[in-house]
Scaffold this motif. Sequence first.
Motif, PDB file in Angstrom:
ATOM      1  N   ARG A 220      62.039  52.410  72.542  1.00 58.46           N
ATOM      2  CA  ARG A 220      60.873  53.297  72.429  1.00 58.46           C
ATOM      3  C   ARG A 220      61.241  54.675  71.881  1.00 58.46           C
ATOM      4  O   ARG A 220      60.584  55.192  70.969  1.00 58.46           O
ATOM      5  N   ALA A 221      62.284  55.295  72.399  1.00 60.82           N
ATOM      6  CA  ALA A 221      62.676  56.626  71.924  1.00 60.82           C
ATOM      7  C   ALA A 221      63.110  56.576  70.458  1.00 60.82           C
ATOM      8  O   ALA A 221      62.800  57.487  69.680  1.00 60.82           O
ATOM      9  N   ALA A 222      63.806  55.511  70.066  1.00 58.83           N
ATOM     10  CA  ALA A 222      64.233  55.364  68.673  1.00 58.83           C
ATOM     11  C   ALA A 222      63.029  55.179  67.751  1.00 58.83           C
ATOM     12  O   ALA A 222      63.001  55.720  66.636  1.00 58.83           O
ATOM     13  N   VAL A 223      62.022  54.445  68.206  1.00 58.14           N
ATOM     14  CA  VAL A 223      60.801  54.248  67.421  1.00 58.14           C
ATOM     15  C   VAL A 223      60.083  55.582  67.238  1.00 58.14           C
ATOM     16  O   VAL A 223      59.685  55.940  66.125  1.00 58.14           O
ATOM     17  N   ASP A 224      59.918  56.326  68.324  1.00 57.95           N
ATOM     18  CA  ASP A 224      59.256  57.627  68.229  1.00 57.95           C
ATOM     19  C   ASP A 224      60.023  58.567  67.303  1.00 57.95           C
ATOM     20  O   ASP A 224      59.429  59.309  66.526  1.00 57.95           O
ATOM     21  N   ARG A 225      61.356  58.538  67.368  1.00 58.23           N
ATOM     22  CA  ARG A 225      62.162  59.397  66.494  1.00 58.23           C
ATOM     23  C   ARG A 225      62.050  58.944  65.046  1.00 58.23           C
ATOM     24  O   ARG A 225      61.957  59.773  64.133  1.00 58.23           O
ATOM     25  N   GLY A 226      62.036  57.634  64.795  1.00 62.56           N
ATOM     26  CA  GLY A 226      61.859  57.125  63.430  1.00 62.56           C
ATOM     27  C   GLY A 226      60.530  57.565  62.843  1.00 62.56           C
ATOM     28  O   GLY A 226      60.452  57.973  61.676  1.00 62.56           O
ATOM     29  N   ALA A 227      59.464  57.516  63.644  1.00 67.77           N
ATOM     30  CA  ALA A 227      58.150  57.990  63.182  1.00 67.77           C
ATOM     31  C   ALA A 227      58.195  59.488  62.907  1.00 67.77           C
ATOM     32  O   ALA A 227      57.658  59.967  61.897  1.00 67.77           O
ATOM     33  N   ALA A 228      58.834  60.241  63.786  1.00 68.80           N
ATOM     34  CA  ALA A 228      58.937  61.697  63.601  1.00 68.80           C
ATOM     35  C   ALA A 228      59.707  62.034  62.326  1.00 68.80           C
ATOM     36  O   ALA A 228      59.353  62.986  61.620  1.00 68.80           O
ATOM     37  N   ILE A 229      60.724  61.263  62.016  1.00 68.00           N
ATOM     38  CA  ILE A 229      61.493  61.495  60.782  1.00 68.00           C
ATOM     39  C   ILE A 229      60.595  61.322  59.564  1.00 68.00           C
ATOM     40  O   ILE A 229      60.620  62.140  58.634  1.00 68.00           O
ATOM     41  N   TRP A 230      59.777  60.287  59.558  1.00 70.27           N
ATOM     42  CA  TRP A 230      58.843  60.122  58.431  1.00 70.27           C
ATOM     43  C   TRP A 230      57.841  61.269  58.390  1.00 70.27           C
ATOM     44  O   TRP A 230      57.506  61.769  57.307  1.00 70.27           O
ATOM     45  N   ASN A 231      57.358  61.718  59.547  1.00 74.64           N
ATOM     46  CA  ASN A 231      56.414  62.833  59.575  1.00 74.64           C
ATOM     47  C   ASN A 231      57.043  64.119  59.044  1.00 74.64           C
ATOM     48  O   ASN A 231      56.377  64.927  58.409  1.00 74.64           O
ATOM     49  N   GLU A 232      58.332  64.316  59.297  1.00 69.93           N
ATOM     50  CA  GLU A 232      59.057  65.488  58.789  1.00 69.93           C
ATOM     51  C   GLU A 232      59.333  65.369  57.293  1.00 69.93           C
ATOM     52  O   GLU A 232      59.508  66.376  56.620  1.00 69.93           O
ATOM     53  N   SER A 233      59.380  64.154  56.797  1.00 72.62           N
ATOM     54  CA  SER A 233      59.860  63.902  55.435  1.00 72.62           C
ATOM     55  C   SER A 233      58.773  63.816  54.380  1.00 72.62           C
ATOM     56  O   SER A 233      59.047  64.051  53.201  1.00 72.62           O
ATOM     57  N   VAL A 234      57.561  63.422  54.757  1.00 74.93           N
ATOM     58  CA  VAL A 234      56.485  63.239  53.771  1.00 74.93           C
ATOM     59  C   VAL A 234      55.207  63.911  54.243  1.00 74.93           C
ATOM     60  O   VAL A 234      55.021  64.155  55.432  1.00 74.93           O
ATOM     61  N   ASP A 235      54.333  64.193  53.293  1.00 74.61           N
ATOM     62  CA  ASP A 235      53.066  64.853  53.591  1.00 74.61           C
ATOM     63  C   ASP A 235      51.851  63.926  53.479  1.00 74.61           C
ATOM     64  O   ASP A 235      50.821  64.212  54.053  1.00 74.61           O
ATOM     65  N   GLY A 236      51.969  62.827  52.740  1.00 77.90           N
ATOM     66  CA  GLY A 236      50.815  61.980  52.461  1.00 77.90           C
ATOM     67  C   GLY A 236      50.403  61.045  53.575  1.00 77.90           C
ATOM     68  O   GLY A 236      49.318  60.482  53.543  1.00 77.90           O
TER      69      GLY A 236
END
Length: 186
Positions: A52-68
């Motif tokens: 779960r923590a890895a999934v949340d961090r993976g999503a956060a990485i995409w949120n930090e990386s892209v705007d669309g």
Amino acid sequence: MHVRTLARGLTAALAVTLALAGGQASAAPAAGDRAAAPRVLTYDASASAEFRAAVDRGAAIWNESVDGVELRPVAAGQRANIRILADNGWPRAYTTTLGSGTVYIGRQAVGQGYDTIRISSHELGHILGLPDRKPGPCSSLMSGSTAGTSCRNPYPNAAERAEVEGNFGAALTRPAGAPRDAVAAG
């Protein structure tokens, strides 16, 4: 950091400046701000067990990386675009449409030494429309397992970010090579 947040902040600052100068300000968002709104995709990681923590961090990485596009945990009673499950197989993603599908965080790869956050970010990349790019270097998130167990890089490279932005029609994107915090607060 995101461009859309900078646009909102500048709009708010302009409104305050106009109000202090005796002008009138409107609370309505600027047309450019509406164009920059990301497509929100929800994910349900309730069955991702120890990942779960890895999934949340993976999503956060995409949120930090892209705007669309923005990945958010699903709210109670809401149907998720993305289901994330843990199982004993190899990690994989099944995309039904762009931005929708099922991700499996497989324990087999974790048992072999692959990084759980990189796995999560990589599999979410498939849901965002990215294919595997094998073989490939550690600097390429979508190189997946071919980068080896020593690779811990969970971040998409510039080409991968640009492809996701193109997939989701981002009007405002971070310049290639620009640090995440050089564009805007978010």
